[in-house]
Design a protein around this motif. Structure first.
Motif, PDB file in Angstrom:
ATOM      1  N   ALA A   1      42.160 -58.982  21.758  1.00  0.00           N
ATOM      2  CA  ALA A   1      43.258 -58.732  20.818  1.00  0.00           C
ATOM      3  C   ALA A   1      42.706 -58.504  19.415  1.00  0.00           C
ATOM      4  CB  ALA A   1      44.241 -59.895  20.830  1.00  0.00           C
ATOM      5  N   ALA A   2      41.669 -59.249  19.053  1.00  0.00           N
ATOM      6  CA  ALA A   2      41.051 -59.067  17.733  1.00  0.00           C
ATOM      7  C   ALA A   2      40.429 -57.673  17.613  1.00  0.00           C
ATOM      8  CB  ALA A   2      40.001 -60.143  17.489  1.00  0.00           C
ATOM      9  N   VAL A   3      39.811 -57.194  18.683  1.00  0.00           N
ATOM     10  CA  VAL A   3      39.239 -55.838  18.665  1.00  0.00           C
ATOM     11  C   VAL A   3      40.343 -54.816  18.434  1.00  0.00           C
ATOM     12  CG1 VAL A   3      38.109 -54.078  20.090  1.00  0.00           C
ATOM     13  CG2 VAL A   3      37.231 -56.416  20.075  1.00  0.00           C
ATOM     14  N   ALA A   4      41.503 -55.048  19.049  1.00  0.00           N
ATOM     15  CA  ALA A   4      42.639 -54.132  18.873  1.00  0.00           C
ATOM     16  C   ALA A   4      43.316 -54.333  17.519  1.00  0.00           C
ATOM     17  CB  ALA A   4      43.664 -54.339  19.989  1.00  0.00           C
ATOM     18  N   GLY A   5      43.088 -55.490  16.898  1.00  0.00           N
ATOM     19  CA  GLY A   5      43.724 -55.764  15.616  1.00  0.00           C
ATOM     20  C   GLY A   5      45.146 -56.271  15.752  1.00  0.00           C
ATOM     21  N   TRP A   6      45.464 -56.871  16.886  1.00  0.00           N
ATOM     22  CA  TRP A   6      46.813 -57.352  17.157  1.00  0.00           C
ATOM     23  C   TRP A   6      46.795 -58.824  17.536  1.00  0.00           C
ATOM     24  CZ3 TRP A   6      48.610 -52.895  20.852  1.00  0.00           C
ATOM     25  CH2 TRP A   6      48.914 -51.763  20.094  1.00  0.00           C
TER      26      TRP A   6
END
Length: 127
Positions: free
Chosen positions: A28-33
């Motif tokens: 989720a952090a990689v996606a920014g969400w």
């Protein structure tokens, strides 16, 4: 950035880092969400949860290694990111329909030691 770009970035990152210990928070952090928004959006876009996608990719890579490398099932299990041989074998059977050993018997690898094969097929950081 469009939602699909965030999801694609996370999916591509999973594809590149499938053998590492990954959790939904990191993805989720990689996606920014947020975790929950990421899980819902990923499932809506790709038809499966992020962890189901990751497991499927790991099993696909395991199939490649079982066909091409002279590695034990345990070595394959660890090389694709599983930490439990039992979990790996169960998920492999669920997704492929046979155990890793049965799959290997149907698709025997060439007589090249797995360490050499993995060294020759490792992506280069040059170029």
């Amino acid at each position: 950035m469009q939602a699909v770009a965030h999801l694609r970035r996370a999916r591509d990152w999973m594809d590149a880092h499938y053998a590492e210990p990954l959790d939904v928070e990191r993805l989720a952090a990689v996606a920014g969400w947020s975790r929950y928004h990421f899980i819902r959006s990923f499932a809506a876009a790709y038809g499966e949860t992020p962890m189901a996608y990751l497991t499927r990719r790991r099993i696909e890579r395991a199939q490649d290694l079982l066909r091409a490398a002279n590695l034990t099932v345990t070595e394959v299990c660890l090389a694709v990111g599983f930490t439990s041989l039992g979990t790996f074998s169960r998920r492999f059977r669920e997704l492929v329909g046979v155990s890793p050993s049965e799959y290997r018997a149907k698709h025997p690898p060439p007589p090249i030691p797995g360490c050499y094969l993995m060294m020759w097929t490792r992506p280069s950081n040059f170029g």
